[in-house]
Design a protein around this motif. Structure first.
Motif, short mmCIF file in Angstrom:
data_model
loop_
_atom_site.label_atom_id
_atom_site.label_comp_id
_atom_site.label_asym_id
_atom_site.label_seq_id
_atom_site.Cartn_x
_atom_site.Cartn_y
_atom_site.Cartn_z
N LEU A 18 1.79 5.40 5.18
CA LEU A 18 1.26 7.05 3.77
C LEU A 18 1.81 6.18 2.64
O LEU A 18 1.53 6.23 1.86
CB LEU A 18 2.56 7.99 4.76
N ALA A 19 2.97 5.88 2.27
CA ALA A 19 2.70 5.01 1.72
C ALA A 19 1.96 3.48 1.01
O ALA A 19 1.24 4.38 -0.42
CB ALA A 19 4.16 3.91 1.12
N GLY A 20 1.59 3.37 1.60
CA GLY A 20 -0.28 2.59 1.17
C GLY A 20 0.55 1.66 0.39
O GLY A 20 1.70 0.56 1.14
N ASP A 21 -0.76 0.03 0.27
CA ASP A 21 -0.32 -0.77 -0.35
C ASP A 21 0.72 -0.94 -1.60
O ASP A 21 -0.22 0.13 -2.33
CB ASP A 21 -1.57 -1.74 -0.25
N ARG A 22 1.59 -1.72 -1.87
CA ARG A 22 2.81 -1.61 -3.08
C ARG A 22 2.83 0.21 -2.96
O ARG A 22 3.05 0.44 -4.13
CB ARG A 22 1.76 -2.80 -3.79
N GLU A 23 2.96 0.85 -1.93
CA GLU A 23 2.96 2.26 -2.91
C GLU A 23 2.11 3.05 -3.49
O GLU A 23 3.02 3.42 -4.44
CB GLU A 23 4.51 2.36 -2.54
N GLU A 24 0.86 2.69 -3.00
CA GLU A 24 -0.20 2.57 -4.19
C GLU A 24 -0.66 4.57 -3.47
O GLU A 24 -0.85 5.21 -4.91
CB GLU A 24 -1.65 1.60 -3.76
N ASN A 25 0.24 5.27 -2.53
CA ASN A 25 -0.64 6.31 -2.08
C ASN A 25 0.39 7.06 -2.81
O ASN A 25 0.13 8.48 -2.73
CB ASN A 25 -1.04 5.94 -0.93
N LEU A 26 1.19 6.55 -3.11
CA LEU A 26 3.09 7.66 -3.48
C LEU A 26 2.16 7.52 -4.62
O LEU A 26 2.65 9.16 -5.34
CB LEU A 26 4.45 7.11 -3.37
N LYS A 27 1.84 6.84 -5.08
CA LYS A 27 1.22 6.73 -6.69
C LYS A 27 0.59 7.85 -7.19
O LYS A 27 0.48 8.66 -7.74
CB LYS A 27 1.67 5.41 -7.55
N ILE A 28 -0.57 7.97 -6.34
CA ILE A 28 -1.79 8.83 -6.77
C ILE A 28 -1.35 10.00 -5.71
O ILE A 28 -1.86 10.68 -6.42
CB ILE A 28 -2.46 8.48 -5.36
N LEU A 29 -0.55 10.29 -4.80
CA LEU A 29 0.52 11.84 -4.71
C LEU A 29 0.85 12.52 -6.00
O LEU A 29 1.07 13.22 -6.36
CB LEU A 29 0.84 11.50 -3.53
N SER A 30 1.78 11.42 -6.52
CA SER A 30 2.79 11.98 -7.81
C SER A 30 1.72 12.07 -8.87
O SER A 30 2.07 13.56 -9.16
CB SER A 30 3.15 10.17 -8.23
N ARG A 31 0.24 12.00 -8.67
CA ARG A 31 -0.23 12.14 -10.60
C ARG A 31 -0.92 13.30 -9.67
O ARG A 31 -1.35 14.25 -10.71
CB ARG A 31 -1.42 10.88 -9.96
N LEU A 37 7.43 10.98 -5.83
CA LEU A 37 7.51 11.18 -4.19
C LEU A 37 8.59 9.27 -3.82
O LEU A 37 8.25 8.32 -4.53
CB LEU A 37 6.03 10.97 -3.44
N VAL A 38 9.66 9.25 -2.88
CA VAL A 38 10.31 8.07 -3.21
C VAL A 38 10.31 7.91 -1.43
O VAL A 38 11.09 9.25 -1.01
CB VAL A 38 11.65 8.08 -3.86
N LEU A 39 10.00 6.73 -1.67
CA LEU A 39 10.38 6.77 0.57
C LEU A 39 11.57 5.78 0.27
O LEU A 39 11.78 4.65 0.18
CB LEU A 39 8.90 5.98 1.23
N ARG A 40 12.45 6.47 1.52
CA ARG A 40 13.62 5.70 1.77
C ARG A 40 13.86 5.19 3.43
O ARG A 40 13.50 6.33 4.13
CB ARG A 40 14.93 5.73 1.05
#
Length: 317
Positions: A18-31, A37-40
């Motif tokens: 879900l997070a993707g490489d270097r949390e790139e997916n979370l950044k896209i989801l945020s945009r 979005l923060v993964l803990r």
């Protein structure tokens, strides 16, 4: 700040997917949603207004069938899911995610990542001749090779032929070192790479020797009739009108042909028309031919590639 909305993920592989490489997916989801979005560990914390949190949660849930299995999520997956939510096409999105086209030798799933890609795959399956035009990174050639290899392995066709202009318009190979095969191999490498995803690299030379797989420059198609074959013409924007007419008229019985290219990336001389552009104009009303057009929204490579394509489209317009 309002309390976070928390989504519990089932395991670490699903969290990584879900997070993707270097949390790139979370950044896209945020945009896409305005939420943060923060993964803990195995918990996804979503911060923002109630509307932002709800939208982000819906978007994450709409991708669950992919990440829950630990499969890689691309930026195209996220953008397609957002488009589905905006246009009330959630059921169609589920069908797209369920339709696994093939599995690579590594076990990775191959499927359409955008609605246009799915239409393209359906067109290839149903039509004898399909044109696909669009920018780099949209999967034009790769998806065609996937369908072609599956057809070959299922004995639906007897041979797989992949061809492209070896260099820009005139196929001027004389200045390159080596024999003809060594000269053309660098230009055909993307086609080989796609084949190697599904057929053991050590088996390919034998299939080529037996004529079951043929990877050759466009000039080799002249004078032939290609029966019981799956033919892919790559980089077709670099064909001349005469070359394009020649290869189109090679289509034989029980054969399929896919023509791919990017009409904005031609390497032809300034005064030379692209055979692909001419063919699209001449054949647009011919029954039995499918034409699929991709845009920068269908780019499935690194997210930066999509932004590069978009920037160039704006500049050139």
């Amino acid at each position: 700040m309002a309390d976070a909305l928390i989504i519990q993920l089932p395991n670490i592989p699903s969290a990584i997917a879900l997070a993707g490489d270097r949390e790139e997916n979370l950044k896209i989801l945020s945009r896409q949603t305005g939420a943060n979005l923060v993964l803990r560990g195995q918990e996804l914390h979503i911060f923002g207004t109630e509307q932002q949190r709800d939208l982000a949660a819906k978007l994450v849930r709409s991708l669950e069938s992919i990440w829950v299995q630990g499969n890689t999520i691309s930026s195209a997956d996220i953008l397609t899911a957002r488009q589905a939510l905006d246009t009330h096409r959630e059921d169609e999105l589920k069908e797209l995610q369920r339709d696994v086209l093939a599995r690579t030798r590594r076990g990775d799933e191959v499927r359409a990542k955008t609605f246009r890609q799915r239409q393209y795959i359906e067109a290839i399956r149903k039509r004898d001749l399909t044109f696909c035009v669009g920018p780099a990174g949209t999967g034009k050639t790769y998806l065609a090779v996937v369908v072609a290899v599956q057809a070959l392995l299922a004995n639906q066709v007897e041979k797989l032929i992949l061809t492209r202009p070896a260099v820009e318009a005139g196929e001027r190979l004389g200045f390159l070192p080596g024999d003809l095969q060594q000269k053309i191999n660098p230009y055909l490498r993307p086609l080989y790479d796609a084949i190697y995803e599904f057929i053991d690299q050590e088996k390919v030379p034998n299939l080529i020797e037996r004529g079951i797989i043929e990877v050759a420059p466009l000039a080799y198609m002249r004078g032939r009739t290609l029966n019981h074959a799956f033919v892919i013409v790559d980089e077709a924007q670099n064909t001349t009108p005469a070359q394009m007419k020649m290869v189109l008229t090679r289509l034989g019985f029980r054969s399929r042909m896919v023509i791919t290219g990017d009409t904005t990336q031609t390497d032809l001389p300034m005064n030379q028309q692209s055979g692909l552009t001419v063919a699209l104009q001449v054949l647009k009303h011919v029954e039995g031919i499918a034409v699929c057009e991709f845009t920068q929204k269908d780019v499935v490579r690194h997210p930066l590639v999509q932004r590069i394509v978009s920037a160039y489209e704006q500049y050139e317009s």
